[in-house]
Design an enzyme around this catalytic site. Sequence first.
Site, PDB file in Angstrom:
ATOM      1  N   THR A 118       5.046  -4.814  12.808  1.00  0.00           N
ATOM      2  CA  THR A 118       6.123  -5.061  11.853  1.00  0.00           C
ATOM      3  C   THR A 118       7.337  -4.217  12.232  1.00  0.00           C
ATOM      4  OG1 THR A 118       4.452  -5.456  10.158  1.00  0.00           O
ATOM      5  CG2 THR A 118       6.713  -5.147   9.416  1.00  0.00           C
ATOM      6  N   GLU A 145      -6.486  -6.496   5.423  1.00  0.00           N
ATOM      7  CA  GLU A 145      -7.414  -5.497   5.951  1.00  0.00           C
ATOM      8  C   GLU A 145      -8.835  -5.867   5.540  1.00  0.00           C
ATOM      9  OE1 GLU A 145      -6.219  -1.654   4.664  1.00  0.00           O
ATOM     10  OE2 GLU A 145      -4.269  -1.761   5.637  1.00  0.00           O
ATOM     11  N   LYS A 197       8.519 -11.905   7.452  1.00  0.00           N
ATOM     12  CA  LYS A 197       7.455 -10.908   7.302  1.00  0.00           C
ATOM     13  C   LYS A 197       7.772  -9.933   6.172  1.00  0.00           C
ATOM     14  CE  LYS A 197       4.046  -8.069   8.237  1.00  0.00           C
ATOM     15  NZ  LYS A 197       2.657  -8.399   7.885  1.00  0.00           N
ATOM     16  N   ASN A 201       5.831  -9.758   2.340  1.00  0.00           N
ATOM     17  CA  ASN A 201       5.104  -8.588   1.844  1.00  0.00           C
ATOM     18  C   ASN A 201       5.764  -7.987   0.613  1.00  0.00           C
ATOM     19  OD1 ASN A 201       2.994  -8.714   3.588  1.00  0.00           O
ATOM     20  ND2 ASN A 201       3.576  -6.964   4.833  1.00  0.00           N
ATOM     21  N   ASN A 244      -4.604  -8.770 -10.523  1.00  0.00           N
ATOM     22  CA  ASN A 244      -5.501  -7.741 -11.050  1.00  0.00           C
ATOM     23  C   ASN A 244      -4.789  -6.395 -11.072  1.00  0.00           C
ATOM     24  OD1 ASN A 244      -7.886  -6.642 -12.015  1.00  0.00           O
ATOM     25  ND2 ASN A 244      -8.745  -6.314  -9.977  1.00  0.00           N
ATOM     26  N   PRO A 245      -4.671  -5.750 -12.225  1.00  0.00           N
ATOM     27  CA  PRO A 245      -3.996  -4.445 -12.287  1.00  0.00           C
ATOM     28  C   PRO A 245      -4.664  -3.402 -11.387  1.00  0.00           C
ATOM     29  CG  PRO A 245      -4.242  -5.353 -14.487  1.00  0.00           C
ATOM     30  CD  PRO A 245      -5.047  -6.233 -13.564  1.00  0.00           C
ATOM     31  N   SER A 246      -3.869  -2.442 -10.969  1.00  0.00           N
ATOM     32  CA  SER A 246      -4.347  -1.401 -10.071  1.00  0.00           C
ATOM     33  C   SER A 246      -3.550  -0.136 -10.330  1.00  0.00           C
ATOM     34  CB  SER A 246      -4.161  -1.840  -8.613  1.00  0.00           C
ATOM     35  OG  SER A 246      -2.780  -1.957  -8.312  1.00  0.00           O
ATOM     36  N   CYS A 253       0.614  -1.701   4.854  1.00  0.00           N
ATOM     37  CA  CYS A 253       1.761  -2.603   4.985  1.00  0.00           C
ATOM     38  C   CYS A 253       2.753  -2.551   3.828  1.00  0.00           C
ATOM     39  CB  CYS A 253       1.272  -4.032   5.173  1.00  0.00           C
ATOM     40  SG  CYS A 253       0.428  -4.301   6.751  1.00  0.00           S
ATOM     41  N   ASP A 257       6.705  -1.684   4.240  1.00  0.00           N
ATOM     42  CA  ASP A 257       7.495  -2.898   4.420  1.00  0.00           C
ATOM     43  C   ASP A 257       8.530  -3.060   3.317  1.00  0.00           C
ATOM     44  OD1 ASP A 257       5.830  -3.223   6.525  1.00  0.00           O
ATOM     45  OD2 ASP A 257       4.976  -5.143   5.911  1.00  0.00           O
ATOM     46  N   LYS A 307      -8.792  -0.945  -0.632  1.00  0.00           N
ATOM     47  CA  LYS A 307      -9.435  -2.166  -1.113  1.00  0.00           C
ATOM     48  C   LYS A 307     -10.862  -2.203  -0.619  1.00  0.00           C
ATOM     49  CE  LYS A 307      -8.266  -5.977   0.975  1.00  0.00           C
ATOM     50  NZ  LYS A 307      -7.486  -7.121   1.463  1.00  0.00           N
ATOM     51  N   ARG A 314      -4.811   4.916   4.509  1.00  0.00           N
ATOM     52  CA  ARG A 314      -3.378   5.113   4.686  1.00  0.00           C
ATOM     53  C   ARG A 314      -2.593   4.623   3.476  1.00  0.00           C
ATOM     54  NH1 ARG A 314      -2.761   2.257  10.489  1.00  0.00           N
ATOM     55  NH2 ARG A 314      -3.921   0.703   9.303  1.00  0.00           N
TER      56      ARG A 314
END
Length: 390
Positions: A118, A145, A197, A201, A244-246, A253, A257, A307, A314
């Site tokens: 990228t 990933e 790209k 993202n 889905n909340p996180s 990326c 990005d 995930k 990272r």
Amino acid sequence: MKIAIAGMGYVGLGNAIALAHHHEVVLLDIDAERVEFLRTGRSPIVDKDVEEHLAAGNLRLSATLDPHEAHRGADVVIVATPTNYDPDTNEFDTSSVESVIADVVAIQPDATIVVKSTIPVGFTEGIRRTYPDAAIMFSPEFLREGLALHDTLHPSRIVVGDTSPRGKEFANLLAEAAEDDDVTVMLTGSTEAEAIKLFANTYLALRVAYFNELDTYASTHGLDTREIIEGVSLDPRIGDHYNNPSFGYGGYCLPKDTRQLLANYSDVPQNLIKAVVAANATRKDFVAADILALEPRVVGIHRLIMKAESDNFRSSSIQGIMRRLALADVTVIVHEPELDATHFHGWEVVDDLDEFIARSDLVVTNRWSSDLVDAGAGDKIYTRDLFGRD
């Protein structure tokens, strides 16, 4: 055809294995351990499909540390080296990409060079001016990933930033490697491909930020987040996916990005891109405050990965939560099976899950895990994961 691929991460390996079913592929990396892994048929990344294809042993695939061995005689060289965001320069560090291109021009000047790392919008146009006699193009990847090979074999689309016959030839290579027959192929300008790209993202990051802010609102007002999300997602224009909340968007990326796209907007009026970047920090502030309101003395962080089915730490969002908790003088301990260390950035790593749960007043996890339930964490678990998926 001989294809050289520089970089043995998700992008490099996914492309290498897909293409090695039809062509000779040589993977180049600066990490001797990764090269040795591949030479012995083992995957240097966590990806079940990669592991299975390597174990099958029917690939025309090799690995080397030597640029001359990789590039000499290559018809195509794919550049898939890391481009981390550099906050000092306010753009991607493209030095690894530039180094590979310089090597290829010196070793195999007639090779087609395809950048899949990228890069900032406008990079390809600039590097073509530096090497006017070289065939250099950009082709973005859209891989997840842990599913890099799957997404290479079943691509959502193939985009090549070159409308010449060389661009079409490379697009045909990717289409040949795919297992689907109806893949959409786009040949565009190089700068348009770079923008595709970054904007793709950033839209994904925007969607994560949107549903996180919905969750923040619902949680603050005592509402049922799940019901609201399910109702909103029934609109077919919105859809029941990526909702889905996180603890925030993260991984390799999306954080870099979005920041690069924001930097590319330096002379262009905008509000939304800046808001997407800012929303991620705000979400982490909220989650950390929500945790601190429960007054835990010891917080156990369950998994550093971004995930499921990944080994990548990272820029994982949970690390932002950890830093905020540490600033509030809360003791933080970590359970991460992928870590072979006693400490992670100064935080103690507890390998035994039962001990980890016993020592934690609260177990914080970005993604729900049956391991925690099976181990009896129960009421100690704190997560914003509602649907049990990434």
